[in-house]
Design a protein around this motif. Structure first.
Motif, PDB file in Angstrom:
ATOM      1  N   GLU A  41       0.813  -1.206   0.000  1.00 20.14           N
ATOM      2  CA  GLU A  41       0.000   0.000   0.000  1.00 20.14           C
ATOM      3  C   GLU A  41       0.854   1.266   0.000  1.00 20.14           C
ATOM      4  OE1 GLU A  41      -2.976  -0.077   3.039  1.00 20.14           O
ATOM      5  OE2 GLU A  41      -3.600  -2.136   2.583  1.00 20.14           O
ATOM      6  N   HIS A  42       0.233   2.375  -0.350  1.00 18.26           N
ATOM      7  CA  HIS A  42       0.898   3.674  -0.321  1.00 18.26           C
ATOM      8  C   HIS A  42       1.329   3.999   1.118  1.00 18.26           C
ATOM      9  CE1 HIS A  42      -0.323   4.846  -4.434  1.00 18.26           C
ATOM     10  NE2 HIS A  42      -1.397   4.123  -4.182  1.00 18.26           N
ATOM     11  N   ASN A  43       2.569   4.471   1.269  1.00 15.85           N
ATOM     12  CA  ASN A  43       3.124   4.856   2.566  1.00 15.85           C
ATOM     13  C   ASN A  43       3.073   3.723   3.596  1.00 15.85           C
ATOM     14  OD1 ASN A  43       1.832   7.667   1.413  1.00 15.85           O
ATOM     15  ND2 ASN A  43       3.800   7.970   2.404  1.00 15.85           N
ATOM     16  N   GLU A  44       3.244   2.519   3.097  1.00  8.66           N
ATOM     17  CA  GLU A  44       3.327   1.358   3.981  1.00  8.66           C
ATOM     18  C   GLU A  44       4.788   0.983   4.189  1.00  8.66           C
ATOM     19  OE1 GLU A  44       2.100  -3.416   4.173  1.00  8.66           O
ATOM     20  OE2 GLU A  44       1.531  -2.212   2.443  1.00  8.66           O
ATOM     21  N   LEU A  45       5.105   0.459   5.363  1.00  9.03           N
ATOM     22  CA  LEU A  45       6.396  -0.169   5.598  1.00  9.03           C
ATOM     23  C   LEU A  45       6.121  -1.663   5.697  1.00  9.03           C
ATOM     24  CD1 LEU A  45       9.155   0.881   8.175  1.00  9.03           C
ATOM     25  CD2 LEU A  45       8.733  -1.472   7.499  1.00  9.03           C
ATOM     26  N   ARG A  46       6.551  -2.405   4.688  1.00  4.56           N
ATOM     27  CA  ARG A  46       6.341  -3.857   4.655  1.00  4.56           C
ATOM     28  C   ARG A  46       7.670  -4.559   4.916  1.00  4.56           C
ATOM     29  NH1 ARG A  46       2.796  -7.416   1.995  1.00  4.56           N
ATOM     30  NH2 ARG A  46       1.315  -5.683   2.267  1.00  4.56           N
ATOM     31  N   VAL A  47       7.647  -5.501   5.853  1.00 10.58           N
ATOM     32  CA  VAL A  47       8.837  -6.274   6.170  1.00 10.58           C
ATOM     33  C   VAL A  47       8.705  -7.660   5.529  1.00 10.58           C
ATOM     34  CG1 VAL A  47      10.326  -7.170   7.984  1.00 10.58           C
ATOM     35  CG2 VAL A  47       9.031  -5.061   8.371  1.00 10.58           C
ATOM     36  N   ILE A  48       9.763  -8.099   4.864  1.00 14.91           N
ATOM     37  CA  ILE A  48       9.769  -9.430   4.247  1.00 14.91           C
ATOM     38  C   ILE A  48      10.821 -10.282   4.949  1.00 14.91           C
ATOM     39  CG2 ILE A  48      10.149 -10.746   2.141  1.00 14.91           C
ATOM     40  CD1 ILE A  48       9.110  -8.398   0.559  1.00 14.91           C
ATOM     41  N   ILE A  49      10.376 -11.394   5.505  1.00 15.10           N
ATOM     42  CA  ILE A  49      11.283 -12.292   6.211  1.00 15.10           C
ATOM     43  C   ILE A  49      11.196 -13.680   5.587  1.00 15.10           C
ATOM     44  CG2 ILE A  49      11.020 -10.989   8.360  1.00 15.10           C
ATOM     45  CD1 ILE A  49       9.279 -13.287   9.434  1.00 15.10           C
ATOM     46  N   GLY A  50      12.127 -14.534   5.979  1.00 12.56           N
ATOM     47  CA  GLY A  50      12.148 -15.903   5.482  1.00 12.56           C
ATOM     48  C   GLY A  50      13.551 -16.454   5.571  1.00 12.56           C
ATOM     49  N   PRO A  51      13.697 -17.772   5.527  1.00 13.49           N
ATOM     50  CA  PRO A  51      15.019 -18.390   5.610  1.00 13.49           C
ATOM     51  C   PRO A  51      15.870 -18.054   4.391  1.00 13.49           C
ATOM     52  CG  PRO A  51      13.357 -20.020   5.021  1.00 13.49           C
ATOM     53  CD  PRO A  51      12.620 -18.770   5.366  1.00 13.49           C
ATOM     54  N   ASN A  52      17.152 -18.334   4.482  1.00 21.35           N
ATOM     55  CA  ASN A  52      18.035 -18.132   3.335  1.00 21.35           C
ATOM     56  C   ASN A  52      17.528 -18.932   2.140  1.00 21.35           C
ATOM     57  OD1 ASN A  52      19.826 -16.487   4.779  1.00 21.35           O
ATOM     58  ND2 ASN A  52      21.043 -18.228   5.480  1.00 21.35           N
ATOM     59  N   GLY A  53      17.537 -18.306   0.973  1.00 21.16           N
ATOM     60  CA  GLY A  53      17.058 -18.974  -0.223  1.00 21.16           C
ATOM     61  C   GLY A  53      15.549 -18.936  -0.394  1.00 21.16           C
ATOM     62  N   ALA A  54      14.869 -18.110   0.430  1.00 20.46           N
ATOM     63  CA  ALA A  54      13.407 -18.062   0.382  1.00 20.46           C
ATOM     64  C   ALA A  54      12.881 -17.292  -0.819  1.00 20.46           C
ATOM     65  CB  ALA A  54      12.854 -17.446   1.664  1.00 20.46           C
ATOM     66  N   GLY A  55      13.735 -16.469  -1.440  1.00 19.87           N
ATOM     67  CA  GLY A  55      13.307 -15.680  -2.585  1.00 19.87           C
ATOM     68  C   GLY A  55      13.183 -14.195  -2.302  1.00 19.87           C
ATOM     69  N   LYS A  56      13.636 -13.756  -1.134  1.00 23.41           N
ATOM     70  CA  LYS A  56      13.498 -12.352  -0.734  1.00 23.41           C
ATOM     71  C   LYS A  56      14.268 -11.420  -1.669  1.00 23.41           C
ATOM     72  CE  LYS A  56      15.202 -13.027   3.380  1.00 23.41           C
ATOM     73  NZ  LYS A  56      15.573 -14.449   3.191  1.00 23.41           N
ATOM     74  N   THR A  57      15.527 -11.737  -1.901  1.00 21.65           N
ATOM     75  CA  THR A  57      16.348 -10.900  -2.773  1.00 21.65           C
ATOM     76  C   THR A  57      15.858 -10.971  -4.211  1.00 21.65           C
ATOM     77  OG1 THR A  57      18.299 -11.142  -1.345  1.00 21.65           O
ATOM     78  CG2 THR A  57      18.686 -10.489  -3.637  1.00 21.65           C
TER      79      THR A  57
END
Length: 266
Positions: free
Chosen positions: A50-66
């Motif tokens: 959403e607009h002006n949202e701070l979203r945190v993405i977590i997950g183990p190594n190799g989860a696809g975050k990067t």
């Protein structure tokens, strides 16, 4: 709201099916996959920020975050699917074109020039300062100088403005890297592990800074430090094996049995 309800909401606001999407979401990923040599690194049916949202993405190594951030920033072209940003389809734009539309990215290792002062690093990041000659021999306008000092004041680096970057602490280098990004006033900031290597005091200050920035920007933060994630007290997306496993506030996802088994319980 469980993940099934969340998915249904995303479907309702699909940019390809609803005119409401642009009002609700700044960024929307739909049917995104990223496949490398037969390996599916990312498989996201729908994800909206959403607009002006701070979203945190977590997950183990190799989860696809990067990989997800690579797709958003244009560094990686998705195998299938669509990326919508600020009401437009940016799926096939170049990394440079996407940056010009207002997506900035800070990698885990701060990108600063040690031999330059804090202020000079900021000058180098001014919008339009692409040519080496203008970077080295151009003059900063009064308006640009005031903007730089305003940002340095905001991130607590004003007293370090004439100090060479090599003498800054790791936390200060992180804040400088973020400052060079916000100088161009991006609509979306992708921030990779901002708490890595910070002291407790620096971690707390970084959390405060990111929360303040969402007044003027939308942020996606990739992070492994769960104490830092709790300080951000923001909506969390959990990735595992390229798939969204859960979404919700940290207090909700940390009670999810699948999340505990795949990540938090390790």
């Amino acid at each position: 709201m469980d993940q099934t309800q969340r998915t249904a909401e995303y479907k309702e606001y699909s940019p390809r099916e609803s005119r409401l999407s642009e009002e609700r979401y700044l960024l929307f990923l739909e049917d995104i996959t990223a496949v490398f040599d037969g390996f599916k690194a990312l498989d996201v049916q729908a994800l909206g920020i959403e607009h002006n949202e701070l979203r945190v993405i977590i997950g183990p190594n190799g989860a696809g975050k990067t990989t997800l951030c690579d797709v958003v920033s244009g560094k990686t072209r998705p195998t299938t699917g669509y990326v919508f940003f600020d009401g437009a389809d940016i799926t096939h734009l170049t990394e440079e074109e996407i940056a010009l539309r207002g997506i900035g990215r800070k990698f885990q290792t701060p990108t600063v020039f040690d031999s330059l002062t804090t202020f000079e690093n900021m000058e180098l990041a001014l919008p339009g300062q692409y040519r080496l000659w203008s970077n080295l021999f151009g003059s900063t306008t009064k308006v640009q100088e005031e903007r730089i000092l305003e940002i340095l004041e905001r991130v607590g680096l004003i007293d370090e403005s004439h100090r060479e970057a090599k003498y800054l602490s790791h936390g200060q280098r992180q804040w400088l890297a973020i400052s060079t990004l916000i100088l161009s006033n991006p609509k979306l900031l992708l921030v990779d592990e901002p708490a890595a290597g910070l002291t407790d005091a620096e971690t707390a200050l970084t959390a405060e800074l990111l929360l303040e920035l969402k007044d003027d920007h939308t942020l996606i933060v990739i992070e492994h430090d769960m104490d830092f994630v709790r300080q951000l007290d923001s909506f969390v997306t959990v990735l595992n094996e390229g798939i969204i496993m859960a979404e919700g506030m940290m207090r909700e996802v940390q009670q999810d049995g699948e999340v505990i088994e795949a990540y938090l319980g390790r």
